[in-house]
Design an enzyme around this catalytic site. Structure first.
Site, PDB file in Angstrom:
ATOM      1  N   HIS A  27       0.847  -1.202   0.000  1.00  0.00           N
ATOM      2  CA  HIS A  27       0.000   0.000   0.000  1.00  0.00           C
ATOM      3  C   HIS A  27       0.877   1.244   0.000  1.00  0.00           C
ATOM      4  O   HIS A  27       1.395   1.679   1.037  1.00  0.00           O
ATOM      5  CB  HIS A  27      -0.942   0.027   1.204  1.00  0.00           C
ATOM      6  CG  HIS A  27      -1.920   1.172   1.138  1.00  0.00           C
ATOM      7  ND1 HIS A  27      -3.167   1.052   0.545  1.00  0.00           N
ATOM      8  CD2 HIS A  27      -1.839   2.461   1.556  1.00  0.00           C
ATOM      9  CE1 HIS A  27      -3.806   2.212   0.616  1.00  0.00           C
ATOM     10  NE2 HIS A  27      -3.014   3.087   1.222  1.00  0.00           N
ATOM     11  N   CYS A  28       1.060   1.795  -1.187  1.00  0.00           N
ATOM     12  CA  CYS A  28       1.781   3.056  -1.316  1.00  0.00           C
ATOM     13  C   CYS A  28       1.217   3.780  -2.531  1.00  0.00           C
ATOM     14  O   CYS A  28       0.372   3.236  -3.253  1.00  0.00           O
ATOM     15  CB  CYS A  28       3.282   2.821  -1.427  1.00  0.00           C
ATOM     16  SG  CYS A  28       3.726   1.653  -2.703  1.00  0.00           S
ATOM     17  N   HIS A  29       1.646   5.003  -2.714  1.00  0.00           N
ATOM     18  CA  HIS A  29       1.081   5.847  -3.776  1.00  0.00           C
ATOM     19  C   HIS A  29       2.198   6.630  -4.464  1.00  0.00           C
ATOM     20  O   HIS A  29       3.313   6.719  -3.957  1.00  0.00           O
ATOM     21  CB  HIS A  29       0.095   6.876  -3.206  1.00  0.00           C
ATOM     22  CG  HIS A  29      -0.862   6.361  -2.195  1.00  0.00           C
ATOM     23  ND1 HIS A  29      -2.063   5.782  -2.522  1.00  0.00           N
ATOM     24  CD2 HIS A  29      -0.816   6.356  -0.834  1.00  0.00           C
ATOM     25  CE1 HIS A  29      -2.722   5.439  -1.426  1.00  0.00           C
ATOM     26  NE2 HIS A  29      -1.981   5.779  -0.384  1.00  0.00           N
ATOM     27  N   TYR A  59      -6.865  17.468  -1.589  1.00  0.00           N
ATOM     28  CA  TYR A  59      -5.589  17.962  -1.084  1.00  0.00           C
ATOM     29  C   TYR A  59      -4.653  18.059  -2.280  1.00  0.00           C
ATOM     30  O   TYR A  59      -4.859  17.393  -3.303  1.00  0.00           O
ATOM     31  CB  TYR A  59      -5.007  17.034   0.001  1.00  0.00           C
ATOM     32  CG  TYR A  59      -4.814  15.607  -0.463  1.00  0.00           C
ATOM     33  CD1 TYR A  59      -3.588  15.171  -0.947  1.00  0.00           C
ATOM     34  CD2 TYR A  59      -5.864  14.703  -0.433  1.00  0.00           C
ATOM     35  CE1 TYR A  59      -3.411  13.867  -1.399  1.00  0.00           C
ATOM     36  CE2 TYR A  59      -5.706  13.390  -0.873  1.00  0.00           C
ATOM     37  CZ  TYR A  59      -4.478  12.983  -1.357  1.00  0.00           C
ATOM     38  OH  TYR A  59      -4.310  11.696  -1.808  1.00  0.00           O
ATOM     39  N   SER A  94      -6.576   9.477  -4.243  1.00  0.00           N
ATOM     40  CA  SER A  94      -7.755  10.267  -4.632  1.00  0.00           C
ATOM     41  C   SER A  94      -7.385  11.573  -5.327  1.00  0.00           C
ATOM     42  O   SER A  94      -8.149  12.080  -6.144  1.00  0.00           O
ATOM     43  CB  SER A  94      -8.627  10.544  -3.412  1.00  0.00           C
ATOM     44  OG  SER A  94      -7.921  11.321  -2.473  1.00  0.00           O
ATOM     45  N   ARG A 114     -10.206   0.418  -6.764  1.00  0.00           N
ATOM     46  CA  ARG A 114     -10.455   0.885  -5.401  1.00  0.00           C
ATOM     47  C   ARG A 114     -11.736   1.690  -5.329  1.00  0.00           C
ATOM     48  O   ARG A 114     -11.953   2.588  -6.157  1.00  0.00           O
ATOM     49  CB  ARG A 114      -9.293   1.778  -4.970  1.00  0.00           C
ATOM     50  CG  ARG A 114      -9.321   2.182  -3.507  1.00  0.00           C
ATOM     51  CD  ARG A 114      -8.219   3.191  -3.208  1.00  0.00           C
ATOM     52  NE  ARG A 114      -7.858   3.233  -1.798  1.00  0.00           N
ATOM     53  CZ  ARG A 114      -7.303   4.281  -1.207  1.00  0.00           C
ATOM     54  NH1 ARG A 114      -7.016   5.364  -1.914  1.00  0.00           N
ATOM     55  NH2 ARG A 114      -7.003   4.263   0.060  1.00  0.00           N
ATOM     56  N   ARG A 161     -14.309  12.894   3.207  1.00  0.00           N
ATOM     57  CA  ARG A 161     -13.322  13.978   3.142  1.00  0.00           C
ATOM     58  C   ARG A 161     -12.413  13.846   1.913  1.00  0.00           C
ATOM     59  O   ARG A 161     -11.652  14.743   1.608  1.00  0.00           O
ATOM     60  CB  ARG A 161     -12.492  14.036   4.428  1.00  0.00           C
ATOM     61  CG  ARG A 161     -11.604  12.857   4.683  1.00  0.00           C
ATOM     62  CD  ARG A 161     -10.806  13.021   5.962  1.00  0.00           C
ATOM     63  NE  ARG A 161     -10.155  11.786   6.351  1.00  0.00           N
ATOM     64  CZ  ARG A 161      -9.064  11.282   5.791  1.00  0.00           C
ATOM     65  NH1 ARG A 161      -8.459  11.934   4.811  1.00  0.00           N
ATOM     66  NH2 ARG A 161      -8.559  10.142   6.210  1.00  0.00           N
ATOM     67  N   ASP A 169       2.035   3.071   3.157  1.00  0.00           N
ATOM     68  CA  ASP A 169       1.142   4.206   2.863  1.00  0.00           C
ATOM     69  C   ASP A 169       1.921   5.444   2.397  1.00  0.00           C
ATOM     70  O   ASP A 169       1.380   6.537   2.288  1.00  0.00           O
ATOM     71  CB  ASP A 169       0.245   4.550   4.055  1.00  0.00           C
ATOM     72  CG  ASP A 169      -0.827   5.568   3.726  1.00  0.00           C
ATOM     73  OD1 ASP A 169      -1.376   5.509   2.613  1.00  0.00           O
ATOM     74  OD2 ASP A 169      -1.105   6.453   4.579  1.00  0.00           O
TER      75      ASP A 169
END
Ligand code: 0GY
Length: 295
Positions: free
Chosen positions: A27-29, A45, A73, A120, A126, A249
């Protein structure tokens, strides 16, 4: 939109714990780079660039071999940045996309070709404006063979989401265990409800991730070294060793305070998975089954 934010540690420590060969950060981006891959107009954001070079350098520093890059997101349903990072990884990354539910079969096949193995659904208000369950369910029914669905929600809507999730005909992967309140302990109502959900079918997986979010001082937790997280999560890992994944993350979307030291995050691994066997399942066997099942 507000200023761009830096949400990652500038100088993470080298972890004391050494992951096993083949370990996967599941789980990383990546963020941008913005000049090449602009953020979505709907982004909640606006991060500084955190591209594949940074991600792969961190992977090596932390002792991992592979990454699963989850579309964040802030990039909406344009998966170009995620696909670009996968393409630059020399086969060492795969990914999870966020798609417009109207996506067609040709587009899904192209994502598969680019290394995507799941989509996903994000239910955090939020982070996203809407999460249309009927459309999500429709696309979940026509995913390429072997794919799964990743779902991100908070504990207070688990029961509300049950009929929707029960109807999804492919494996489910739950981000951050559905964000339980870890201060309730391993037998608290949130963990109990999550266990009941896990017990409802045998193809639900979960990520034992994000002590920095679930045990944050600003959320009423104690912060690093995240003792409440370790106490609440270790029994879950022990009881569901074949369904647990782990990830950093990184670059920690939207964290503006208490930015975690990634080395400390890695040092949580032996605290939630204390045996070599558990660690191997969580870091190698399980994510390989979901993301490199075609090897
Ligand atoms: C995470 C958590 C968060 C953000 C996103 O896609 C995202 O923007 O996932 C969050 O803000 O809780 O898993 O990265």
């Amino acid at each position: 939109m507000t200023d761009r934010i830096v949400s990652w540690h500038s100088n993470p420590s080298k972890p004391l714990y050494t992951p096993p060969p083949g370990a996967i950060d599941a789980h990383c981006h990546v963020f941008g780079p913005m000049a090449q891959f602009p953020f979505s107009a709907k982004a909640k954001y606006l991060p500084e660039d955190a591209g594949p070079d940074m991600l792969f350098a961190l992977r090596d520093q932390l002792g991992f071999e592979r990454n699963v890059i989850v579309q964040a997101s802030c990039h909406g349903t344009d998966n170009s940045a995620t696909l670009d990072a996968i393409a630059k990884s020399n086969g060492k990354a795969r990914g999870v996309a966020v798609v417009d539910p109207a996506i067609n079969e040709t587009e899904l096949a192209a994502l598969h070709e680019g290394g995507i193995r799941g989509i996903r659904f994000n239910f955090l208000k939020r982070l996203v404006d809407d999460a249309p369950k009927d459309k999500f369910l429709e696309v979940a029914q026509r995913l390429p063979k072997g794919w799964h669905v990743v779902i991100y929600f908070e504990a207070d809507i688990l029961e509300e989401l049950r009929p929707f999730m029960d109807a999804i005909p492919v494996p489910l992967v739950i981000d951050h265990m559905g964000r339980p309140d870890v201060r309730q302990g391993p037998d608290g109502p949130d963990m109990k409800a999550f266990r009941a959900f896990l017990n409802s079918r045998d193809d639900i997986w979960f990520k034992a991730t994000c002590p920095d979010r679930l045990d944050a001082i600003k959320e009423g937790g104690a912060g690093d070294p995240w003792n409440a997280f370790a106490d609440a999560v270790a029994p879950l890992v022990a009881d569901y060793p074949d369904r647990v994944l782990w990830g950093t993350d990184w670059p920690h979307p939207n964290m503006d305070t208490e930015i975690p030291d990634d080395g400390h995050l890695v040092d949580m691994i032996p605290r939630i998975a204390p045996t070599v066997e558990l660690q191997h399942k969580m870091l190698v066997t399980n994510p390989t089954k979901l993301y490199w099942y075609d090897e």
